[in-house]
Design a protein around this motif. Structure first.
Motif, PDB file in Angstrom:
ATOM      1  N   ARG A   1       5.799  -5.402  11.950  1.00 59.76           N
ATOM      2  CA  ARG A   1       5.439  -6.366  10.914  1.00 59.76           C
ATOM      3  C   ARG A   1       3.925  -6.467  10.802  1.00 59.76           C
ATOM      4  NH1 ARG A   1       8.383 -10.099   8.071  1.00 59.76           N
ATOM      5  NH2 ARG A   1      10.407  -9.716   8.994  1.00 59.76           N
ATOM      6  N   ALA A   2       3.422  -6.412   9.554  1.00 58.03           N
ATOM      7  CA  ALA A   2       1.989  -6.555   9.307  1.00 58.03           C
ATOM      8  C   ALA A   2       1.791  -7.557   8.183  1.00 58.03           C
ATOM      9  CB  ALA A   2       1.374  -5.204   8.937  1.00 58.03           C
ATOM     10  N   GLU A   3       0.670  -8.249   8.221  1.00 59.07           N
ATOM     11  CA  GLU A   3       0.403  -9.282   7.219  1.00 59.07           C
ATOM     12  C   GLU A   3      -0.599  -8.768   6.205  1.00 59.07           C
ATOM     13  OE1 GLU A   3      -1.729 -13.503   7.550  1.00 59.07           O
ATOM     14  OE2 GLU A   3       0.191 -13.452   8.613  1.00 59.07           O
ATOM     15  N   THR A   4      -0.407  -9.141   4.942  1.00 59.11           N
ATOM     16  CA  THR A   4      -1.334  -8.751   3.901  1.00 59.11           C
ATOM     17  C   THR A   4      -1.680  -9.963   3.046  1.00 59.11           C
ATOM     18  OG1 THR A   4      -1.750  -7.149   2.131  1.00 59.11           O
ATOM     19  CG2 THR A   4       0.449  -8.143   2.211  1.00 59.11           C
ATOM     20  N   GLN A   5      -2.687  -9.814   2.202  1.00 57.42           N
ATOM     21  CA  GLN A   5      -3.102 -10.887   1.310  1.00 57.42           C
ATOM     22  C   GLN A   5      -2.734 -10.508  -0.127  1.00 57.42           C
ATOM     23  OE1 GLN A   5      -4.602 -13.761   2.241  1.00 57.42           O
ATOM     24  NE2 GLN A   5      -4.779 -13.232   4.395  1.00 57.42           N
ATOM     25  N   LEU A   6      -2.189 -11.460  -0.870  1.00 56.45           N
ATOM     26  CA  LEU A   6      -1.968 -11.290  -2.301  1.00 56.45           C
ATOM     27  C   LEU A   6      -2.962 -12.178  -3.032  1.00 56.45           C
ATOM     28  CD1 LEU A   6       1.929 -11.230  -2.620  1.00 56.45           C
ATOM     29  CD2 LEU A   6       0.344  -9.320  -2.436  1.00 56.45           C
ATOM     30  N   TYR A   7      -3.460 -11.701  -4.157  1.00 58.23           N
ATOM     31  CA  TYR A   7      -4.510 -12.412  -4.879  1.00 58.23           C
ATOM     32  C   TYR A   7      -4.035 -12.799  -6.276  1.00 58.23           C
ATOM     33  CZ  TYR A   7      -7.421 -10.629  -1.120  1.00 58.23           C
ATOM     34  OH  TYR A   7      -7.940 -10.353   0.117  1.00 58.23           O
TER      35      TYR A   7
ATOM     36  N   LEU B   1       0.946  -5.945  -5.060  1.00 59.65           N
ATOM     37  CA  LEU B   1       0.530  -5.674  -3.687  1.00 59.65           C
ATOM     38  C   LEU B   1       0.263  -4.195  -3.424  1.00 59.65           C
ATOM     39  CD1 LEU B   1       3.568  -5.521  -1.302  1.00 59.65           C
ATOM     40  CD2 LEU B   1       3.907  -5.907  -3.729  1.00 59.65           C
ATOM     41  N   GLN B   2       0.773  -3.294  -4.294  1.00 64.94           N
ATOM     42  CA  GLN B   2       0.624  -1.859  -4.050  1.00 64.94           C
ATOM     43  C   GLN B   2      -0.630  -1.337  -4.756  1.00 64.94           C
ATOM     44  OE1 GLN B   2       2.582  -0.651  -1.899  1.00 64.94           O
ATOM     45  NE2 GLN B   2       4.352  -2.027  -1.920  1.00 64.94           N
ATOM     46  N   GLN B   3      -1.663  -1.022  -3.985  1.00 66.74           N
ATOM     47  CA  GLN B   3      -2.917  -0.551  -4.561  1.00 66.74           C
ATOM     48  C   GLN B   3      -2.954   0.976  -4.586  1.00 66.74           C
ATOM     49  OE1 GLN B   3      -7.753  -0.831  -3.655  1.00 66.74           O
ATOM     50  NE2 GLN B   3      -6.326  -2.157  -2.544  1.00 66.74           N
TER      51      GLN B   3
ATOM     52  N   SER C   1       9.624  -4.366  -1.272  1.00 62.97           N
ATOM     53  CA  SER C   1       8.705  -4.798  -2.334  1.00 62.97           C
ATOM     54  C   SER C   1       9.315  -5.913  -3.161  1.00 62.97           C
ATOM     55  CB  SER C   1       8.354  -3.607  -3.239  1.00 62.97           C
ATOM     56  OG  SER C   1       7.664  -2.606  -2.530  1.00 62.97           O
TER      57      SER C   1
END
Length: 233
Positions: free
Chosen positions: A17-23, A70-72, A99
């Protein structure tokens, strides 16, 4: 069996599990709490582009949240030798269900945040998606049927499991779907039965076609504005 083949046969896929930021960008009106439009861009675009589109169609007095995918991914330079550009999307072919889950949770968290801050009226929240985000938004709207006043889909599709999934429930939310007769991705032959299929789970459905390609044209903006104004009352 060779050594490389033996190693391949014992490889096991695992995950962590990894954490990401959404803007997201936020436009707040003077009077709050206000009706809220959450606007989601299509593949390759970004939150700033979608905010410009949303500002051009939203009625006065609405709050707007433009959420970025979230997918860059990298995009070609505008001109030879120029800097690489970046676009954003919502899905991948690798474990796409993950996703979808992130998209759903992001919308739930965004709504909760803006309602708790007094920005949004929880009874007047609308969701708008263009192209790739359209089917994702329909997935959300019919999986969480009590969260939205209405959902708008522009130049996009329906979920691939629309008729078969047990997750989708009937909703009282109003639905507006706009299509372009010159859309190369969603031509008239593909979307001809969308109104009928949406009515499987929604009573208030409007479907409109425009002389447009895969794009938002002024007549679409005018109709979305009028529709939002009507259903926000």
């Amino acid at each position: 069996m060779s050594e490389p083949e033996a190693r391949q046969n014992i490889a096991v896929e695992r995950n962590l599990r990894a954490e990401t930021q959404l803007y997201y960008d936020l436009h707040k009106p003077v009077v709050q709490p206000a009706p809220l439009l959450i606007a989601l861009h299509g593949y390759g675009a970004n939150k700033r582009q979608m905010m410009r589109e949303a500002l051009a169609l939203v009625p006065e007095g609405f709050a707007i949240a433009s959420l970025q995918g979230l997918q860059q991914h990298m995009k070609e330079p505008k001109e030879p030798g120029g800097p690489l550009r970046f676009g954003f999307g919502w899905l991948t072919n690798f474990h796409p269900e993950e996703s979808v889950a992130i998209h759903h949770q992001a919308l739930l968290d965004l709504m909760q945040t803006l309602v708790s801050e007094g920005v949004a009226d929880p009874k007047r929240i609308f969701l708008l998606g263009f192209s790739q985000s359209c089917a994702l938004n329909y997935r959300f709207a019919f999986t969480h049927p009590d969260h939205l006043r209405g959902v708008v889909g522009i130049c996009g599709g329906l979920p691939g499991d629309w008729e078969t999934s047990e997750h989708y429930q009937p909703t009282k939310s109003a639905v507006l779907h706009l299509a372009g007769t010159g859309d190369e991705f969603y031509p008239p032959s593909r979307v001809a039965d969308y109104e009928e299929r949406l009515r499987l789970r929604a009573q208030n459905v409007e479907f409109k076609s425009y002389d447009a390609a895969h794009e938002m044209v002024p007549s679409m903006r005018e109709d979305v504005s009028a529709w939002l104004n009507k259903h926000a009352e």
